[in-house]
Motif scaffolding. Structure first.
Motif, PDB file in Angstrom:
ATOM      1  N   ILE A  74       0.828  -1.390  -0.020  1.00 12.85           N
ATOM      2  CA  ILE A  74       0.034  -0.123  -0.019  1.00 12.85           C
ATOM      3  C   ILE A  74       0.755   1.373   0.095  1.00 12.85           C
ATOM      4  O   ILE A  74       1.723   1.412   0.890  1.00 12.85           O
ATOM      5  CB  ILE A  74      -0.995   0.060   1.222  1.00 12.85           C
ATOM      6  N   ASP A  75       0.563   2.267  -0.882  1.00 11.81           N
ATOM      7  CA  ASP A  75       1.524   3.279  -1.193  1.00 11.81           C
ATOM      8  C   ASP A  75       1.398   4.167   0.291  1.00 11.81           C
ATOM      9  O   ASP A  75       0.379   4.395   0.719  1.00 11.81           O
ATOM     10  CB  ASP A  75       0.868   4.305  -2.276  1.00 11.81           C
ATOM     11  N   LYS A  76       2.586   4.252   0.943  1.00 12.63           N
ATOM     12  CA  LYS A  76       2.581   4.986   1.988  1.00 12.63           C
ATOM     13  C   LYS A  76       1.684   6.427   2.228  1.00 12.63           C
ATOM     14  O   LYS A  76       1.087   7.008   3.107  1.00 12.63           O
ATOM     15  CB  LYS A  76       3.845   5.366   2.466  1.00 12.63           C
ATOM     16  N   LYS A  77       2.058   7.099   0.882  1.00 11.98           N
ATOM     17  CA  LYS A  77       1.259   8.533   0.937  1.00 11.98           C
ATOM     18  C   LYS A  77      -0.116   8.611   1.254  1.00 11.98           C
ATOM     19  O   LYS A  77      -0.843   9.707   1.800  1.00 11.98           O
ATOM     20  CB  LYS A  77       1.655   9.069  -0.470  1.00 11.98           C
ATOM     21  N   ILE A  78      -0.868   7.442   0.942  1.00  9.93           N
ATOM     22  CA  ILE A  78      -2.320   7.578   0.897  1.00  9.93           C
ATOM     23  C   ILE A  78      -2.736   7.426   2.487  1.00  9.93           C
ATOM     24  O   ILE A  78      -3.921   7.409   2.696  1.00  9.93           O
ATOM     25  CB  ILE A  78      -2.998   6.651   0.106  1.00  9.93           C
ATOM     26  N   LEU A  79      -2.058   6.934   3.266  1.00 10.91           N
ATOM     27  CA  LEU A  79      -2.325   6.134   4.653  1.00 10.91           C
ATOM     28  C   LEU A  79      -2.440   7.623   5.473  1.00 10.91           C
ATOM     29  O   LEU A  79      -1.749   8.739   5.260  1.00 10.91           O
ATOM     30  CB  LEU A  79      -1.228   5.416   5.347  1.00 10.91           C
ATOM     31  N   PRO A  80      -3.136   7.542   6.621  1.00  9.32           N
ATOM     32  CA  PRO A  80      -3.209   8.404   7.648  1.00  9.32           C
ATOM     33  C   PRO A  80      -1.588   9.082   7.898  1.00  9.32           C
ATOM     34  O   PRO A  80      -0.746   7.979   7.958  1.00  9.32           O
ATOM     35  CB  PRO A  80      -3.882   7.899   8.660  1.00  9.32           C
ATOM     36  N   GLU A 130      -0.622   9.425  10.989  1.00  2.57           N
ATOM     37  CA  GLU A 130      -0.049   8.632  11.952  1.00  2.57           C
ATOM     38  C   GLU A 130       0.520   7.236  11.638  1.00  2.57           C
ATOM     39  O   GLU A 130       1.226   6.702  12.380  1.00  2.57           O
ATOM     40  CB  GLU A 130      -1.146   8.428  12.845  1.00  2.57           C
ATOM     41  N   TYR A 131       0.336   6.911  10.397  1.00  8.18           N
ATOM     42  CA  TYR A 131       0.872   5.520   9.740  1.00  8.18           C
ATOM     43  C   TYR A 131       1.889   5.925   8.631  1.00  8.18           C
ATOM     44  O   TYR A 131       2.077   5.190   7.771  1.00  8.18           O
ATOM     45  CB  TYR A 131      -0.215   4.680   9.199  1.00  8.18           C
ATOM     46  N   GLY A 132       2.522   7.025   8.599  1.00  8.15           N
ATOM     47  CA  GLY A 132       3.469   7.360   7.552  1.00  8.15           C
ATOM     48  C   GLY A 132       2.876   8.072   6.330  1.00  8.15           C
ATOM     49  O   GLY A 132       3.813   8.447   5.531  1.00  8.15           O
ATOM     50  N   GLY A 133       1.760   8.376   6.346  1.00 11.53           N
ATOM     51  CA  GLY A 133       1.097   9.392   5.227  1.00 11.53           C
ATOM     52  C   GLY A 133       1.171  10.601   5.528  1.00 11.53           C
ATOM     53  O   GLY A 133       2.149  11.124   6.266  1.00 11.53           O
ATOM     54  N   GLU A 134       0.341  11.660   4.836  1.00 13.56           N
ATOM     55  CA  GLU A 134       0.537  13.138   4.825  1.00 13.56           C
ATOM     56  C   GLU A 134      -0.794  13.738   5.445  1.00 13.56           C
ATOM     57  O   GLU A 134      -0.334  14.922   5.961  1.00 13.56           O
ATOM     58  CB  GLU A 134       0.556  13.433   3.537  1.00 13.56           C
TER      59      GLU A 134
END
Length: 317
Positions: A245-251, A253-257
């Motif tokens: 799962i592309d890190k950017k799309i995550l919240p 708190e989970y490494g996203g933006e």
């Protein structure tokens, strides 16, 4: 949203070219097949002896046709099951009111949040087990939240075509969560998910699984069909998830933006807009003869192993 009739003619297929292409390649959907299939489904609903009231607008019927790749008999069977489980389990599927105090509190806690960006076009549903209070709420509340949130998303045609990805953070999952569930409930809710919910379930990702959660997840997975089983992934850490799962799309708190709360606030605007049409689903009605309804007998079957009771009885290492 009315229950049929006049709005049927107004449908125009308006999705980006990439979705049109995917619909044709993966679902065999083109203008002719879509029009013909909608007509056949409406005819089937009109003639069905037990369906008394049902939505017949295109976005609703296309949920089923797209899930079943435009096999009209399979789409009709799924619609019949969908209407039936709404009657059989009103505690799970009816009165899905985003302004109900308990449901609103669970939503506000951030237990289940659709992400803003998509995973290869798919809508991503992100759940955090630790944000669901098992001392305050029941398993019926949990199912109801999933029902409410998915009903808010299922008329969206891009979701219908591309399907859904699930990311589940199981940290904070405790024995108290397990004890909410009877084995029969787990089996029945899984049957509802795989046989009656008009959604293309594309992949399911679990992270931070505790020894408590693994027993329940393994049991649940064993009840799924092979296709769904093959789409389940488990990770020991959030970092492992980034491979799929592309890190950017995550919240954030989970490494996203974007922080989870910000995503939740945007989704609550949609829930407010959809509130009336979701509550209006309760106007749909199918008569059920418990003696002849195959779905009733399926749901009443004992579990294969004759297991009874609740997960309290599962020994946890």
């Amino acid at each position: 949203m009315g229950l049929g009739g006049k709005q049927e003619q107004e449908y125009i297929f308006q999705v980006p070219e990439v979705e049109k292409k995917r619909a044709l390649e993966e679902l065999r959907e083109d203008d002719g097949i879509r029009e013909q299939s909608l007509e056949q489904m409406r005819e089937w609903i009109a003639k069905h002896p037990n369906i008394k009231r049902c939505r017949t607008d295109a976005p609703f019927l296309l949920r089923f046709l797209r899930t079943k790749k435009f096999s009209v008999p399979l789409a009709c069977e799924m619609l019949e099951r969908y209407l039936t489980i709404r009657r059989l389990y009103p505690q799970w599927f009816q009165n899905l009111d985003s302004e109900d105090k308990d449901l609103a509190d669970i939503i506000n806690a951030g237990y289940l949040v659709p992400l803003l960006d998509r995973d290869q076009g798919r809508m991503v549903l992100f759940s955090c087990a630790g944000n669901f209070d098992p001392h305050k709420y029941t398993s019926a509340h949990m199912v109801k939240i999933h029902s409410l949130i998915t009903e808010a998303l299922m008329d969206d045609e891009i979701n219908q075509i591309n399907g859904y990805t699930y990311v589940n953070d199981e940290s904070g999952f405790t024995m108290s969560h397990i004890s909410l569930w009877s084995l029969t409930d787990v089996r029945n809710i899984l049957r509802c998910i795989q046989n009656t919910t008009p959604m293309r379930h594309k992949s399911n990702h679990f992270l931070n699984i505790s020894s408590n959660a693994i027993k329940l997840i393994e049991f649940a997975v064993s009840l799924l069909n092979e296709k769904l089983r093959s789409r389940i992934f488990m990770y020991k850490s959030t970092e492992e998830l980034y491979a799929n799962i592309d890190k950017k799309i995550l919240p954030k708190e989970y490494g996203g933006e974007v922080p989870l709360q910000e995503m939740l606030n945007k989704f609550k605007v949609l829930l407010k807009e959809k509130r009336e049409s979701i509550l209006a689903l309760d106007d749909m009605y199918i008569e059920i003869d418990e003696k002849t309804c195959t779905l009733v007998s399926e749901m009443n079957e004992e579990l294969g192993m004759g297991i009874e009771g609740t997960f309290k009885k599962l020994t946890v290492d």
